[in-house]
Design a protein around this motif. Structure first.
Motif, mmCIF file in Angstrom:
data_model
loop_
_atom_site.group_PDB
_atom_site.id
_atom_site.type_symbol
_atom_site.label_atom_id
_atom_site.label_comp_id
_atom_site.label_asym_id
_atom_site.label_seq_id
_atom_site.Cartn_x
_atom_site.Cartn_y
_atom_site.Cartn_z
ATOM 1 N N TYR A 417 0.824 -1.190 0.000
ATOM 2 C CA TYR A 417 0.000 0.000 0.000
ATOM 3 C C TYR A 417 0.866 1.250 0.000
ATOM 4 O O TYR A 417 2.031 1.223 0.373
ATOM 5 C CB TYR A 417 -0.916 -0.014 1.228
ATOM 6 C CG TYR A 417 -1.560 -1.347 1.428
ATOM 7 C CD1 TYR A 417 -2.380 -1.880 0.456
ATOM 8 C CD2 TYR A 417 -1.300 -2.102 2.573
ATOM 9 C CE1 TYR A 417 -2.960 -3.132 0.614
ATOM 10 C CE2 TYR A 417 -1.877 -3.352 2.744
ATOM 11 C CZ TYR A 417 -2.709 -3.866 1.768
ATOM 12 O OH TYR A 417 -3.273 -5.102 1.918
ATOM 13 N N TYR A 418 0.280 2.337 -0.407
ATOM 14 C CA TYR A 418 1.035 3.583 -0.434
ATOM 15 C C TYR A 418 0.116 4.782 -0.216
ATOM 16 O O TYR A 418 -1.079 4.724 -0.463
ATOM 17 C CB TYR A 418 1.801 3.746 -1.750
ATOM 18 C CG TYR A 418 0.960 3.633 -3.007
ATOM 19 C CD1 TYR A 418 0.315 4.739 -3.543
ATOM 20 C CD2 TYR A 418 0.818 2.408 -3.655
ATOM 21 C CE1 TYR A 418 -0.455 4.631 -4.693
ATOM 22 C CE2 TYR A 418 0.056 2.294 -4.802
ATOM 23 C CZ TYR A 418 -0.577 3.404 -5.323
ATOM 24 O OH TYR A 418 -1.347 3.294 -6.461
ATOM 25 N N VAL A 419 0.707 5.839 0.277
ATOM 26 C CA VAL A 419 0.032 7.126 0.427
ATOM 27 C C VAL A 419 0.643 8.056 -0.610
ATOM 28 O O VAL A 419 1.859 8.147 -0.712
ATOM 29 C CB VAL A 419 0.281 7.712 1.829
ATOM 30 C CG1 VAL A 419 -0.256 9.136 1.917
ATOM 31 C CG2 VAL A 419 -0.331 6.821 2.886
ATOM 32 N N GLN A 420 -0.180 8.723 -1.367
ATOM 33 C CA GLN A 420 0.364 9.664 -2.351
ATOM 34 C C GLN A 420 -0.468 10.927 -2.429
ATOM 35 O O GLN A 420 -1.655 10.915 -2.143
ATOM 36 C CB GLN A 420 0.513 9.032 -3.730
ATOM 37 C CG GLN A 420 -0.791 8.664 -4.397
ATOM 38 C CD GLN A 420 -0.560 8.036 -5.751
ATOM 39 O OE1 GLN A 420 0.550 7.641 -6.088
ATOM 40 N NE2 GLN A 420 -1.612 7.947 -6.526
ATOM 41 N N SER A 421 0.197 11.984 -2.812
ATOM 42 C CA SER A 421 -0.428 13.304 -2.859
ATOM 43 C C SER A 421 -0.085 13.994 -4.164
ATOM 44 O O SER A 421 1.081 14.103 -4.526
ATOM 45 C CB SER A 421 0.089 14.132 -1.678
ATOM 46 O OG SER A 421 -0.103 15.497 -1.898
ATOM 47 N N PHE A 422 -1.080 14.444 -4.897
ATOM 48 C CA PHE A 422 -0.859 15.241 -6.102
ATOM 49 C C PHE A 422 -0.875 16.717 -5.706
ATOM 50 O O PHE A 422 -1.790 17.167 -5.017
ATOM 51 C CB PHE A 422 -1.977 15.015 -7.119
ATOM 52 C CG PHE A 422 -1.919 13.688 -7.821
ATOM 53 C CD1 PHE A 422 -1.026 12.698 -7.465
ATOM 54 C CD2 PHE A 422 -2.780 13.434 -8.883
ATOM 55 C CE1 PHE A 422 -0.991 11.484 -8.121
ATOM 56 C CE2 PHE A 422 -2.756 12.223 -9.550
ATOM 57 C CZ PHE A 422 -1.862 11.237 -9.169
ATOM 58 N N SER A 423 0.114 17.456 -6.184
ATOM 59 C CA SER A 423 0.176 18.872 -5.871
ATOM 60 C C SER A 423 0.930 19.605 -6.967
ATOM 61 O O SER A 423 1.592 18.995 -7.801
ATOM 62 C CB SER A 423 0.903 19.091 -4.534
ATOM 63 O OG SER A 423 2.275 18.753 -4.642
ATOM 64 N N LEU A 424 0.850 20.917 -6.947
ATOM 65 C CA LEU A 424 1.702 21.711 -7.804
ATOM 66 C C LEU A 424 3.154 21.480 -7.386
ATOM 67 O O LEU A 424 3.450 21.188 -6.224
ATOM 68 C CB LEU A 424 1.359 23.195 -7.685
ATOM 69 C CG LEU A 424 -0.040 23.601 -8.174
ATOM 70 C CD1 LEU A 424 -0.313 25.058 -7.823
ATOM 71 C CD2 LEU A 424 -0.167 23.376 -9.676
ATOM 72 N N LYS A 425 4.072 21.624 -8.333
ATOM 73 C CA LYS A 425 5.483 21.361 -8.042
ATOM 74 C C LYS A 425 5.974 22.153 -6.843
ATOM 75 O O LYS A 425 6.668 21.631 -5.971
ATOM 76 C CB LYS A 425 6.347 21.693 -9.265
ATOM 77 C CG LYS A 425 6.169 20.785 -10.449
ATOM 78 C CD LYS A 425 7.149 21.143 -11.552
ATOM 79 C CE LYS A 425 6.880 22.548 -12.093
ATOM 80 N NZ LYS A 425 7.814 22.893 -13.190
ATOM 81 N N GLU A 426 5.596 23.417 -6.808
ATOM 82 C CA GLU A 426 6.101 24.294 -5.760
ATOM 83 C C GLU A 426 5.480 24.004 -4.399
ATOM 84 O O GLU A 426 5.933 24.544 -3.372
ATOM 85 C CB GLU A 426 5.873 25.764 -6.123
ATOM 86 C CG GLU A 426 4.430 26.137 -6.406
ATOM 87 C CD GLU A 426 4.041 25.984 -7.870
ATOM 88 O OE1 GLU A 426 3.113 26.688 -8.301
ATOM 89 O OE2 GLU A 426 4.675 25.161 -8.577
ATOM 90 N N LYS A 427 4.425 23.164 -4.369
ATOM 91 C CA LYS A 427 3.783 22.821 -3.112
ATOM 92 C C LYS A 427 4.204 21.445 -2.601
ATOM 93 O O LYS A 427 3.740 21.000 -1.546
ATOM 94 C CB LYS A 427 2.257 22.861 -3.272
ATOM 95 C CG LYS A 427 1.700 24.257 -3.520
ATOM 96 C CD LYS A 427 1.898 25.137 -2.302
ATOM 97 C CE LYS A 427 1.325 26.531 -2.529
ATOM 98 N NZ LYS A 427 1.487 27.379 -1.329
#
Length: 464
Positions: A417-427
């Protein structure tokens, strides 16, 4: 893999709610309840047998394995260990010709520990012959015990297909060749390489195909329901969706829910890496949605546009804050809510990603043109779109692609399993810091990938 539930993202626009972009989190957890029938469909269908060139491309792309003429036993041992991702656990094996300082020692030890290599002599510099390659492959594919059940008559029948007489082999090697034939580990295209003398050197195609077949038997090759062009792809897709359930991971979701309550994130998704397609990155895209009717129409749309691709169904669960002013929510089998301290709710909704692997980069590039024309909503009550098209569809590539924007994924892995987060590069750093504040032991793997412009615009605060 959205900042919050994709379903919520689209519905919030309909409500005219202005949702500020923030961090995106996706937590993967315990296995989704998938029926054995639906997941069995992920094996390659017969009418689309994997070609030697496809195996070669996969090995090169995933493991940097490129087989040359005149391969040695040592190189084959190394390639098997690399492809199967095997590492020694004890590192205490003793070989007469491969000391612990030898570059091959770890690979040989890993194969020894897994019952693929036996004895204390490796012969790393000896030229590999075709039959020995098969003997290794039978053990690597997990067929050894089955092979040793073979009585002489059964061995004779199987070896007749190779024009080999059992008397020319030992009992064990005869059984291993026989099971390779009967099980399909050894495709018919490779039979001719075994009919000659045992000293016959295997071609690169022979070795690459055999390595690919081993990966198939171990479930470590690509995973997919079928092709967009298959007549039964719609039934398989429906079965996969209907048998998927909300994914539950109490410990990980407790962490993610805390992040929601503290406004560190606006939502998260839950996935299980064992359903990932394992496609070649340069040829693949992922597309997210929540409605199965949309998926069926999307497959039909691709077919109508002459695009053929492998398709894998990857179930996921999305969580987001449901505001109390929206009314009393109702829980169902595919949608669950739980109230939090401030009176709002955390909602969990069943969704999915479709992973596509295209035949070529031209079809991969064409995908966006098709989506923007027929699956991207630009106005209320817009006609000429497939069912449940979204204002901000989400599809993304792990490799650079023209007319896509770059964002970041911040990934935390725990077993399958994994936790992932999509964000703007600068964030990206802010996303990682937010979760580390909740659990300092977390290790966040951050990397960039390419996403469609509408979703990129959404991360920048554009609600449509």
């Amino acid at each position: 893999m959205l900042p919050f539930s994709t379903a919520f993202l689209q519905k919030s626009v309909v409500r005219k709610s202005v949702i500020a972009w923030t961090l995106a989190l996706s937590v993967v957890a315990s296995p989704v309840l998938y029926s054995s029938t639906s997941y069995a469909a992920t094996t390659v269908v017969a009418e689309h047998a994997v070609s030697a060139s496809e195996y070669s491309q996969f090995l090169q792309s995933k493991f940097n394995i490129s087989v040359a003429n005149g391969i040695s036993r040592g190189q084959y041992i190394q390639d098997l260990a690399t492809a199967l991702q095997l590492s020694p656990e004890k590192s205490d094996a003793t070989f007469t010709d491969v000391p612990s300082s030898h570059k091959l020692y770890k690979a040989a030890t890993a194969l020894y520990e897994n019952g693929i290599l036996s004895g204390t002599t490796v012969h790393p510099n000896q030229k590999l012959d075709a039959r020995s390659a098969v003997y290794f492959a039978v053990k690597a594919a997990g067929l050894k015990e089955l092979a040793y059940t073979y009585p002489p008559a059964k061995v004779k029948t199987a070896l007749a297909k190779l024009n080999i007489k059992p008397a020319s082999l030992s009992t064990q090697t005869g059984q291993e060749l026989a099971v390779a034939v009967d099980s399909g580990l050894l495709p018919k295209s490779l039979y001719s390489a075994l009919t000659a003398s045992q000293s016959n050197a295997p071609s690169p195609v022979f070795i690459e195909t055999l390595l690919g077949q081993v990966l198939q038997f171990k479930g470590q090759y690509k995973h997919y329901l079928g092709y967009t062009s298959d007549d039964d792809i719609y039934a398989k897709l429906q079965d996969a969706y209907n048998t998927s359930r909300l994914i539950q991971a109490p410990e990980l979701q407790e962490l993610a829910n805390k992040a929601l309550e503290e406004n560190l994130v606006t939502g998260y998704n839950v996935k299980d890496s064992r359903y990932e397609a394992n496609f070649i990155d340069s040829l693949s895209l992922n597309y997210g949605h929540d409605d199965i009717k949309h998926a069926v129409q999307l497959i039909g749309l691709l077919r109508s546009e002459g695009i053929s691709a492998k398709v894998q169904f990857e179930p996921k669960t999305s969580a987001f804050i449901y505001l109390k002013e929206w009314g009393e929510p109702k829980s169902t089998e595919d949608y669950h809510v739980s109230q939090i301290a401030n009176g709002n709710y955390i909602a969990n909704a069943k969704e999915y990603d479709l992973a596509f692997e295209f035949a070529n980069t031209a079809d991969k590039n064409k995908f966006q043109k098709v989506i923007l024309a027929y699956a991207k909503k630009d106005s209320e009550d817009q006609k000429g779109l497939i069912y449940s098209s979204w204002w901000q569809p989400l599809y993304y590539s792990q490799t650079a692609i023209k007319d896509y924007d770059v964002i970041s994924n911040n990934k935390i892995t725990q077993g399958n399993y994994y936790v992932q987060s999509f964000s703007l590069k600068e964030k990206s750093a802010e996303v990682a810091a937010g979760f580390k504040a909740l659990d300092p032991s977390l290790k966040v793997d951050s990397y960039q990938f390419w996403v469609d412009v509408p979703f990129f615009n959404y991360l920048n605060g554009d609600s449509k």
